[in-house]
Design a protein around this motif. Structure first.
Motif, mmCIF file in Angstrom:
data_model
loop_
_atom_site.group_PDB
_atom_site.id
_atom_site.type_symbol
_atom_site.label_atom_id
_atom_site.label_comp_id
_atom_site.label_asym_id
_atom_site.label_seq_id
_atom_site.Cartn_x
_atom_site.Cartn_y
_atom_site.Cartn_z
ATOM 1 N N UNK A 10 -40.561 18.381 -5.173
ATOM 2 C CA UNK A 10 -40.467 17.237 -6.092
ATOM 3 C C UNK A 10 -40.125 15.958 -5.332
ATOM 4 N N UNK A 11 -40.770 14.880 -5.697
ATOM 5 C CA UNK A 11 -40.640 13.626 -4.948
ATOM 6 C C UNK A 11 -39.231 13.036 -5.000
ATOM 7 N N UNK A 12 -38.437 13.435 -5.985
ATOM 8 C CA UNK A 12 -37.085 12.871 -6.103
ATOM 9 C C UNK A 12 -36.031 13.756 -5.434
ATOM 10 N N UNK A 22 -33.107 20.926 -9.776
ATOM 11 C CA UNK A 22 -34.462 21.421 -10.067
ATOM 12 C C UNK A 22 -34.469 22.926 -10.315
ATOM 13 N N UNK A 23 -33.708 23.661 -9.528
ATOM 14 C CA UNK A 23 -33.690 25.114 -9.689
ATOM 15 C C UNK A 23 -33.178 25.516 -11.063
ATOM 16 N N UNK A 24 -32.250 24.739 -11.596
ATOM 17 C CA UNK A 24 -31.706 25.043 -12.917
ATOM 18 C C UNK A 24 -32.733 24.987 -14.023
ATOM 19 N N UNK A 25 -33.831 24.281 -13.792
ATOM 20 C CA UNK A 25 -34.906 24.196 -14.797
ATOM 21 C C UNK A 25 -35.990 25.234 -14.565
ATOM 22 N N UNK A 26 -35.943 25.920 -13.437
ATOM 23 C CA UNK A 26 -37.015 26.860 -13.073
ATOM 24 C C UNK A 26 -36.632 28.317 -13.262
ATOM 25 N N UNK A 27 -35.359 28.630 -13.216
ATOM 26 C CA UNK A 27 -34.915 30.006 -13.356
ATOM 27 C C UNK A 27 -34.475 30.274 -14.786
ATOM 28 N N UNK A 326 -31.316 29.062 -1.815
ATOM 29 C CA UNK A 326 -31.955 29.770 -2.927
ATOM 30 C C UNK A 326 -32.409 28.762 -3.989
ATOM 31 N N UNK A 327 -31.622 27.708 -4.206
ATOM 32 C CA UNK A 327 -32.081 26.623 -5.084
ATOM 33 C C UNK A 327 -33.400 26.054 -4.573
ATOM 34 N N UNK A 328 -33.479 25.817 -3.279
ATOM 35 C CA UNK A 328 -34.690 25.259 -2.694
ATOM 36 C C UNK A 328 -35.850 26.241 -2.809
ATOM 37 N N UNK A 329 -35.574 27.525 -2.615
ATOM 38 C CA UNK A 329 -36.606 28.551 -2.759
ATOM 39 C C UNK A 329 -37.152 28.563 -4.177
ATOM 40 N N UNK A 330 -36.261 28.517 -5.155
ATOM 41 C CA UNK A 330 -36.696 28.520 -6.556
ATOM 42 C C UNK A 330 -37.506 27.273 -6.896
ATOM 43 N N UNK A 334 -41.080 28.590 0.179
ATOM 44 C CA UNK A 334 -40.714 28.502 1.587
ATOM 45 C C UNK A 334 -40.629 27.059 2.064
ATOM 46 N N UNK A 335 -41.528 26.224 1.580
ATOM 47 C CA UNK A 335 -41.490 24.817 1.988
ATOM 48 C C UNK A 335 -40.171 24.177 1.564
ATOM 49 N N UNK A 336 -39.691 24.498 0.385
ATOM 50 C CA UNK A 336 -38.415 23.959 -0.073
ATOM 51 C C UNK A 336 -37.263 24.393 0.813
ATOM 52 N N UNK A 337 -37.270 25.661 1.235
ATOM 53 C CA UNK A 337 -36.193 26.151 2.091
ATOM 54 C C UNK A 337 -36.195 25.403 3.421
ATOM 55 N N UNK A 338 -37.367 25.224 4.008
ATOM 56 C CA UNK A 338 -37.449 24.487 5.274
ATOM 57 C C UNK A 338 -36.940 23.056 5.103
ATOM 58 N N UNK A 339 -37.306 22.426 3.993
ATOM 59 C CA UNK A 339 -36.859 21.051 3.730
ATOM 60 C C UNK A 339 -35.349 21.005 3.530
ATOM 61 N N UNK A 340 -34.802 21.982 2.841
ATOM 62 C CA UNK A 340 -33.359 22.070 2.611
ATOM 63 C C UNK A 340 -32.606 22.122 3.942
#
Length: 372
Positions: A10-12, A22-27, A326-330, A334-340
């Motif tokens: 997500x851009x923000x 973001x993860x709170x809205x996906x799980x 795990x928030x980034x993963x959700x 994988x891209x989110x985890x690397x960015x985190x």
């Protein structure tokens, strides 16, 4: 067959807190309660975070910083930076990329990874996915000693054969905590997700309890590991053994006497016993008790690069982060985890520079502003 496209971030998303949002809205609600929840009133979860926030930093100016770096060493191995991904169970609950995606992201960012024994992917598959990457961080295996000691021996042998470089023995959970938030939602694992590396373990024999006996003290805790099991584990492997979940200085001293190779100051993310000390408060006392004999790592509430700096200033050699990746993963696989990981490392570099530290070796108590 072509690989699936990488998921967009997500851009923000500019911080680890954004990934949590973001993860709170996906799980779904039960999974979110399992991931975020802690023991009882969750006071320790909040204390972990508050303790890092209350520590303040002393900036320095006009220092020579060009050519600085975040490299450090653990067990004779060079790490690109002192950030390690803590063991968290069932990554596939958060995203289909699961443990493989997390491992690839960690390797791409030079971060260490500790695979949970309750992973939802075979330990051999995780090791194979990153084993040939020369720039990856260390790959360690987390253990709970099972009542079936023969199974535990075989699990250790599998880890050794797959190239895992250390064992992280969790010692602070002879029983699960009273996780109210999780229980209120009725969380259970969905079909298709399980602790695949624990398949085949023989359940402990149930005791026929007499009236007035405790299912905990008169049954379950008969199988809980002790210091004797640490000695046994040392006897069956050449790998370094770190004890995860040490908060008391007396336990730190015992760990040194018993031949542990490292400690992780941890309160299990507030998931076992509520109202225990924040890890930032326990860390200096544990470091003092070890007298530099073995490396000390810390987890619990690490959310900013400034937290990493503070942890090292208090004597830790590295930090572990759990929920944030795990928030980034959700959120973005994988891209989110690397960015985190990259966000945390970038913030750490900024904090180092602004406190006058060109290298990790420069970080010490002097970067902390004492207000007492």
């Amino acid at each position: 067959m072509s690989s699936p496209p990488l998921q967009a971030i997500p851009s923000d998303t500019a911080s680890l807190a954004d990934y949590e949002r973001h993860a709170g809205t996906r799980l779904d609600v039960p999974t979110w309660a399992w991931l975020q929840g802690g023991a009882a009133d969750e006071l320790t979860i909040r204390a972990n975070r508050d303790a890092w926030d209350r520590l303040t930093l002393h900036p320095r100016v006009l220092r020579r910083l060009a050519g600085g770096h975040t490299r450090t060493t653990l067990f004779g191995r060079t790490l690109a930076h002192p950030v390690i991904l803590a063991p968290v169970a069932y990554h596939r609950l958060a995203h289909a990329d699961g443990e493989i995606g997390v491992a690839l992201a960690a390797a791409a960012q030079g971060a260490g990874l500790v695979l949970s024994s309750q992973a939802s992917t075979r330990l051999e598959d995780v090791a194979q996915a990153i084993g040939s990457d020369p720039d990856r961080g260390p790959l360690w295996m987390q253990l709970y000693i099972q009542p079936d000691r023969a199974f535990t021996r075989d699990l250790v042998a599998r880890a050794v054969a797959s190239g895992y470089e250390a064992l992280v023995l969790t010692v602070d959970a002879p029983t699960s905590g009273a996780r109210d938030r999780e229980r209120r939602t009725g969380f259970s694992l969905p079909d298709g997700i399980s602790a695949v590396n624990l398949r085949g373990v023989r359940p402990s024999l149930k005791v026929s309890l007499r009236p007035g006996q405790s299912a905990l003290f008169d049954d379950l805790l008969h199988h809980a590991p002790t210091w004797d099991d640490v000695a046994w584990l040392r006897s069956i492997t050449h790998l370094p053994i770190l004890l995860k979940g040490v908060l008391h200085p007396d336990d730190a001293r015992l760990a040194c006497e018993q031949g542990a190779h490292g400690l992780v100051v941890s309160n299990h993310g507030g998931r076992t016993l509520d109202t225990v000390p924040a890890t930032a408060h326990a860390l200096p006392r544990v470091v003092e008790a070890t007298q530099g004999q073995i490396p000390v790592i810390v987890d619990g509430g690490i959310r900013r690069g400034t937290d990493v700096l503070k942890a090292l200033a208090l004597g830790a050699q590295a930090v572990m982060v759990g929920r944030p990746y795990v928030h980034a993963l959700a959120t973005a696989g994988a891209r989110g985890v690397a960015h985190c990981i990259r966000l945390l490392r970038d913030e750490f570099e900024i904090a180092m520079a602004l406190t006058g530290c060109a290298t990790v070796a420069d970080i010490g108590p002097q970067v902390l502003c004492r207000t007492d």
